[in-house]
Design a protein around this motif. Structure first.
Motif, PDB file in Angstrom:
ATOM      1  N   LYS A  62      65.201  39.049  -5.631  1.00  0.00           N
ATOM      2  CA  LYS A  62      64.766  37.954  -4.762  1.00  0.00           C
ATOM      3  C   LYS A  62      65.046  38.206  -3.285  1.00  0.00           C
ATOM      4  CE  LYS A  62      63.471  35.299  -8.212  1.00  0.00           C
ATOM      5  NZ  LYS A  62      62.036  34.984  -8.448  1.00  0.00           N
ATOM      6  N   ALA A  63      66.103  38.962  -2.980  1.00  0.00           N
ATOM      7  CA  ALA A  63      66.504  39.096  -1.582  1.00  0.00           C
ATOM      8  C   ALA A  63      67.027  40.497  -1.298  1.00  0.00           C
ATOM      9  CB  ALA A  63      67.564  38.060  -1.230  1.00  0.00           C
ATOM     10  N   ILE A  64      66.881  40.906  -0.033  1.00  0.00           N
ATOM     11  CA  ILE A  64      67.421  42.161   0.467  1.00  0.00           C
ATOM     12  C   ILE A  64      68.457  41.833   1.537  1.00  0.00           C
ATOM     13  CG2 ILE A  64      66.907  44.345   1.622  1.00  0.00           C
ATOM     14  CD1 ILE A  64      64.047  44.080   0.685  1.00  0.00           C
ATOM     15  N   GLY A  65      69.633  42.397   1.392  1.00  0.00           N
ATOM     16  CA  GLY A  65      70.655  42.233   2.415  1.00  0.00           C
ATOM     17  C   GLY A  65      70.538  43.349   3.439  1.00  0.00           C
ATOM     18  N   ILE A  66      70.592  43.003   4.734  1.00  0.00           N
ATOM     19  CA  ILE A  66      70.638  44.004   5.789  1.00  0.00           C
ATOM     20  C   ILE A  66      71.926  43.794   6.569  1.00  0.00           C
ATOM     21  CG2 ILE A  66      68.153  44.289   5.939  1.00  0.00           C
ATOM     22  CD1 ILE A  66      68.145  42.510   8.401  1.00  0.00           C
ATOM     23  N   VAL A  67      72.534  44.885   7.012  1.00  0.00           N
ATOM     24  CA  VAL A  67      73.858  44.778   7.613  1.00  0.00           C
ATOM     25  C   VAL A  67      74.114  45.929   8.567  1.00  0.00           C
ATOM     26  CG1 VAL A  67      74.907  46.004   5.643  1.00  0.00           C
ATOM     27  CG2 VAL A  67      76.342  44.562   7.094  1.00  0.00           C
ATOM     28  N   ALA A  68      74.679  45.604   9.724  1.00  0.00           N
ATOM     29  CA  ALA A  68      75.293  46.603  10.589  1.00  0.00           C
ATOM     30  C   ALA A  68      76.755  46.633  10.185  1.00  0.00           C
ATOM     31  CB  ALA A  68      75.125  46.224  12.060  1.00  0.00           C
ATOM     32  N   ALA A  69      77.101  47.541   9.296  1.00  0.00           N
ATOM     33  CA  ALA A  69      78.381  47.489   8.590  1.00  0.00           C
ATOM     34  C   ALA A  69      79.564  47.764   9.514  1.00  0.00           C
ATOM     35  CB  ALA A  69      78.380  48.485   7.434  1.00  0.00           C
ATOM     36  N   GLY A  70      80.678  47.139   9.171  1.00  0.00           N
ATOM     37  CA  GLY A  70      81.936  47.346   9.875  1.00  0.00           C
ATOM     38  C   GLY A  70      83.083  47.158   8.909  1.00  0.00           C
ATOM     39  N   PRO A  71      84.323  47.066   9.415  1.00  0.00           N
ATOM     40  CA  PRO A  71      85.477  46.931   8.525  1.00  0.00           C
ATOM     41  C   PRO A  71      85.450  45.699   7.629  1.00  0.00           C
ATOM     42  CG  PRO A  71      86.191  47.651  10.699  1.00  0.00           C
ATOM     43  CD  PRO A  71      84.740  47.318  10.807  1.00  0.00           C
TER      44      PRO A  71
END
Length: 460
Positions: A62-71
């Motif tokens: 149903k959904a896609i997660g997008i992220v500028a990853a960090g700690p």
């Protein structure tokens, strides 16, 4: 009595003594459980990725997660070099379609056991020019009437993992590029998956909460019961059946079996960590006069296959400290993909200590056609170190972009920042061991021929 004699079982007239029978069976069960744990770890780890997404509301299919990853995003050796996009594709109601625009994408599909299905984007068959991919479920035998790259999954749940390269250091543009990808059920192209930005959310996409106890086996049993049997894994299903863990049956170990499974989970996890951080293979060494190691040990291969079969040690070493696998991630080729090196010891051969201060000299220019980075990870969580600085990476496109590139670069690591090193320092935490991944994207010839190599970590 010597250690060898202690390992022997007593026999009389060719038959085992009574006390030998119980001891032998206990040893057999434990050995089988440890072997099963180490083999099935990638399956449970993949479920940890999906579980982390579900906990923040990203429903499968149903959904896609997008992220500028960090700690704040706990994930095995996730990095901040490129924004990520991830989703669980549910194939139970039919094939799923991924439409990838032309652009600087790196993507892949892995099944529920972290077996590679296909690369996409720059390392995939579309070569970065854009393309449509259709992933079909187990047992699907109909024609796909679509101009697309058609691939087959051995499981009903598939991980879609995407990265968008932040060219010229434009992270916002890279996140926007991820939103341009379209994912939908075959035949329902208007019902695309929603995008959810999870950059500001605390997430745990690992199996850390399960990996050293009975819950590991409970999660594994549930996944195996929900997915088709993998024919090439048949002997490993047999190991589980001997321990009372059968696909489709109930997971209800008695007290003794539960205790054995918990003990095996702890031993298996610890043995895999030894393989990751204190390996004994000569081919792990990147440069003979340095402490740096290759992260991936089977080149250009997404399933750790060799002419002799599975390279189980390389497989375990990778999955205890990292996630997902594809040939592109292990390709040692000029200009192709990326190179990963592991740094876990200093120049004296000691593990890196969060209470000490270290320097690292990087010769410049770094042979990276695109960009390069170094990221600090906590040895216990295998995730970006969490410290007051709230940053775990030094990147050529961001923190280091304004520094000269024609002279050696000295980086600093430790609990406090040396004077004047603010742009070149990463904070570590006393009482926490740490390691780094040094990554080069678009490696050039000097990264392979030994004419360029980083220094070792030196205690300051």
């Amino acid at each position: 009595m010597t250690g060898v004699e202690q390992d022997r079982y007593e026999f009389r007239d060719g038959f085992p003594e009574a006390d030998a029978v119980g001891r032998a069976w206990a040893d057999v069960d434990f050995q089988r459980a440890v072997t099963a744990y180490r083999f099935w770890y990638p399956t449970v780890s993949l479920e940890g990725i999906l579980n982390g997404n579900r906990e923040v509301g990203l429903t499968d299919g149903k959904a896609i997660g997008i992220v500028a990853a960090g700690p704040r995003q706990v994930g095995f050796t996730l990095n901040s070099d490129t924004p990520y996009g991830s989703a669980a594709l549910d194939l139970r109601d039919g094939p799923m379609v991924v439409e990838l625009p032309a652009g600087a994408y790196i993507g892949l599909l892995d099944d529920h056991h972290q077996r590679w299905i296909t690369d996409m984007g720059i390392p995939g068959p579309d070569g970065g020019k854009g393309g449509t991919y259709v992933v079909t479920p187990p047992g699907y035998d109909r024609d796909v009437e679509l101009d697309a790259h058609v691939v087959h999954s051995g499981s009903f749940t598939v991980l879609l993992a995407l990265r968008s390269l932040p060219l010229q250091g434009d992270q916002d543009a890279a996140l926007a590029a991820l939103r341009a990808v379209r994912v939908y059920r075959l035949g329902a192209h208007e019902q695309t998956l929603d995008f959810v930005d999870t950059t500001e959310l605390d997430m745990d996409n690992t199996c850390l909460r399960w990996e050293d106890g009975l819950e590991f086996w409970r999660v594994l049993h549930r996944v195996l019961s929900d997915e088709p049997l993998v024919a090439e894994f048949t002997p490993m299903y047999g190991l589980l059946a001997d321990l009372g863990i059968e696909r489709g049956g109930d997971f209800a170990p008695d007290r003794d079996t539960a205790a054995l499974l918990e003990r095996a989970a702890r031993a298996g996890r610890d043995q895999m960590l030894v393989s990751a951080f204190a390996g004994r293979r000569a081919d792990r060494i990147a440069w003979a006069d340095r402490g740096w190691e290759w992260v991936g040990l089977v080149e250009d291969n997404g399933d750790f296959r060799t002419e002799s079969g599975f390279d189980l040690d390389a497989r375990e070493r990778w999955f205890i400290q990292a996630i997902i696998a594809s040939p592109a991630m292990f390709r040692r080729q000029v200009g192709g993909g990326s190179l990963y090196w592991l740094g876990v010891r200093d120049g004296a051969g000691d593990f890196l200590d969060g209470g000490n201060h270290y320097t690292l000299d990087i010769p410049q220019p770094v042979p990276a056609k695109l960009f390069w980075s170094i990221t600090v990870y906590d040895a216990a969580t295998r995730s970006q170190v969490r410290a007051e600085q709230n940053s775990a990476a030094l990147r050529s496109l961001f923190e280091l972009r304004d520094l000269p590139t024609d002279e050696p670069l000295r980086l600093h690591f430790g609990p406090t920042c040396p004077p004047g090193a603010e742009q070149r320092w990463l904070q570590t935490v006393p009482g926490h061991g740490w390691f780094v991944y040094l990554r080069i994207y678009g490696p050039e010839q000097a990264a392979f021929d030994g004419s360029w190599k980083p220094g070792d970590f030196e205690r300051a």
